[in-house]
Design an enzyme around this catalytic site. Structure first.
Site, mmCIF file in Angstrom:
data_model
loop_
_atom_site.group_PDB
_atom_site.id
_atom_site.type_symbol
_atom_site.label_atom_id
_atom_site.label_comp_id
_atom_site.label_asym_id
_atom_site.label_seq_id
_atom_site.Cartn_x
_atom_site.Cartn_y
_atom_site.Cartn_z
ATOM 1 C CB SER A 139 4.820 -7.801 4.356
ATOM 2 O OG SER A 139 5.886 -7.858 3.432
ATOM 3 C CE1 TYR A 152 4.611 -2.295 3.373
ATOM 4 C CE2 TYR A 152 6.269 -4.027 3.304
ATOM 5 C CZ TYR A 152 4.985 -3.587 3.051
ATOM 6 O OH TYR A 152 4.069 -4.446 2.471
HETATM 7 P P1 NAD Z 1 -2.143 -1.013 -3.001
HETATM 8 O O1 NAD Z 1 -1.311 0.205 -2.879
HETATM 9 O O2 NAD Z 1 -2.505 -1.514 -4.326
HETATM 10 O O3 NAD Z 1 -3.471 -0.872 -2.141
HETATM 11 C C1 NAD Z 1 -3.434 -0.366 -0.834
HETATM 12 C C2 NAD Z 1 -4.768 0.273 -0.537
HETATM 13 O O4 NAD Z 1 -4.698 0.820 0.789
HETATM 14 C C3 NAD Z 1 -5.095 1.421 -1.494
HETATM 15 O O5 NAD Z 1 -6.405 1.278 -1.995
HETATM 16 C C4 NAD Z 1 -4.956 2.653 -0.615
HETATM 17 O O6 NAD Z 1 -5.810 3.728 -0.986
HETATM 18 C C5 NAD Z 1 -5.324 2.092 0.750
HETATM 19 N N1 NAD Z 1 -4.866 2.970 1.825
HETATM 20 C C6 NAD Z 1 -3.662 3.572 1.943
HETATM 21 N N2 NAD Z 1 -3.657 4.374 3.017
HETATM 22 C C7 NAD Z 1 -4.890 4.254 3.595
HETATM 23 C C8 NAD Z 1 -5.492 4.834 4.736
HETATM 24 N N3 NAD Z 1 -4.853 5.723 5.513
HETATM 25 N N4 NAD Z 1 -6.768 4.469 5.040
HETATM 26 C C9 NAD Z 1 -7.431 3.589 4.263
HETATM 27 N N5 NAD Z 1 -6.920 3.022 3.161
HETATM 28 C C10 NAD Z 1 -5.657 3.363 2.836
HETATM 29 O O7 NAD Z 1 -1.346 -2.128 -2.177
HETATM 30 P P2 NAD Z 1 -1.519 -3.715 -2.097
HETATM 31 O O8 NAD Z 1 -0.335 -4.314 -2.732
HETATM 32 O O9 NAD Z 1 -2.888 -4.134 -2.495
HETATM 33 O O10 NAD Z 1 -1.316 -3.891 -0.526
HETATM 34 C C11 NAD Z 1 -2.344 -4.276 0.366
HETATM 35 C C12 NAD Z 1 -1.681 -4.745 1.653
HETATM 36 O O11 NAD Z 1 -0.839 -5.875 1.375
HETATM 37 C C13 NAD Z 1 -0.764 -3.692 2.282
HETATM 38 O O12 NAD Z 1 -0.874 -3.749 3.686
HETATM 39 C C14 NAD Z 1 0.620 -4.134 1.856
HETATM 40 O O13 NAD Z 1 1.617 -3.699 2.735
HETATM 41 C C15 NAD Z 1 0.448 -5.644 1.898
HETATM 42 N N6 NAD Z 1 1.428 -6.363 1.091
HETATM 43 C C16 NAD Z 1 1.520 -6.143 -0.246
HETATM 44 C C17 NAD Z 1 2.466 -6.858 -0.968
HETATM 45 C C18 NAD Z 1 2.629 -6.668 -2.438
HETATM 46 O O14 NAD Z 1 3.626 -7.168 -2.980
HETATM 47 N N7 NAD Z 1 1.731 -6.017 -3.150
HETATM 48 C C19 NAD Z 1 3.293 -7.792 -0.334
HETATM 49 C C20 NAD Z 1 3.158 -7.973 1.035
HETATM 50 C C21 NAD Z 1 2.207 -7.262 1.739
#
Ligand code: NAD
Length: 248
Positions: A139, A152
């Site tokens: 991130s 985080y």
């Molecule tokens: P999201 O919450 O939409 O999806 C995350 C997924 O991870 C979900 O399907 C959830 O069920 C799964 N998950 C959570 N805990 C888990 C576990 N213990 N085992 C297996 N799966 C698990 O989030 P997103 O925005 O799609 O994020 C995906 C990745 O991108 C994450 O690592 C997040 O930190 C990173 N990220 C997101 C953003 C953003 O703005 N959305 C920005 C930077 C980084």
């Protein structure tokens, strides 16, 4: 010719958001994709939507037994793994003084320990495949500090450091390891965030999951001279001396 023809890919947290977009794009480029998550109904729906190149697998990334079982199941259907995307992640809000230890540990367990377990478990499979790529979804919170999400931030900086160490350790086996650093992306994780907070950044909008997926595809298929590297997609947000406030 598709870029990932018949390569086996395992994507964690792929039941929705960024992970689902990554799984879809890797499959479109010919990979056989394991959609791994704890949200079984959503994950199965993603795999069905993608078609016969995808299969859903229940995997809680915090469980070592879970990883061992998932790897066996993946190898028996797709063969040795060439691409691992450590995407599963959670965020829990709280200033350092307010957040409970249990909450801090939950975030570290999923975001950092989960990826460590992934590399630890899957690296031997990549060796059997003759090499591979690990893409860790960090991130911009792995590049800077943000008030209110200390666990985080710590997890995403940790993931960046883990990436560099794994890149050094695994290069001898033709395994590249890189990190991807998105700023705010439209997903369920950010559903209650206010997009107007992006007004001061050079590209004044949230990103889309498909934009992250294209970066992951680039890292997996094209970035053949990069390992241990950070790939940033942030609309220019981290260019500013004073970052745009992250808190919604
Ligand atoms: P999201 O919450 O939409 O999806 C995350 C997924 O991870 C979900 O399907 C959830 O069920 C799964 N998950 C959570 N805990 C888990 C576990 N213990 N085992 C297996 N799966 C698990 O989030 P997103 O925005 O799609 O994020 C995906 C990745 O991108 C994450 O690592 C997040 O930190 C990173 N990220 C997101 C953003 C953003 O703005 N959305 C920005 C930077 C980084």
């Amino acid at each position: 010719m598709r870029k990932l023809e018949n390569k086996a890919a395992l994507v964690t947290g792929a039941a929705r958001g960024i992970g689902a977009a990554i799984a879809q794009l890797l499959a479109a480029e010919g990979a056989r994709v394991i959609v791994a998550d704890v949200l079984d109904a959503d994950g199965a729906a993603v795999a069905t939507r993608i078609g016969d190149r995808a299969r859903y697998l229940h995997l809680d990334v915090t469980s070592q037994d879970g990883w061992n079982t998932a790897l066996k199941a993946t190898e028996s259907t797709c063969g040795p793994v060439s691409i691992l995307v450590n995407n599963a992640g959670i965020v829990e809000w709280g200033c350092i003084e307010e957040q409970s230890l249990a909450s801090f540990r939950r975030v570290i367990d999923v975001n950092l320990q989960g990826a460590w377990l992934g590399i630890h478990t899957v690296a031997p499979s990549m060796r059997r495949a003759g090499g591979g790529v690990v893409v860790n979804i960090s991130s911009t919170a792995g590049l800077a500090g943000y008030a209110g999400i200390g666990a985080y931030v710590a997890s995403k900086w940790g993931l960046r450091g883990l990436t560099k160490t794994a890149a050094l350790e695994l290069a001898v086996d033709r395994i590249r390891v890189c990190s991807v650093h998105p700023w705010t992306i439209h997903t369920p994780m950010t559903a209650d965030m206010d997009e107007s907070s992006t007004a001061g950044q050079p590209i004044p909008r949230f990103g889309e999951p498909e934009e992250v997926a294209r970066m992951v595809l680039f890292v997996a298929a094209e970035a053949t001279y990069s390992t241990g590297t950070e790939f940033v997609l942030d609309g220019g947000a981290t260019l500013a001396a004073a970052p745009v406030p992250y808190r919604p």
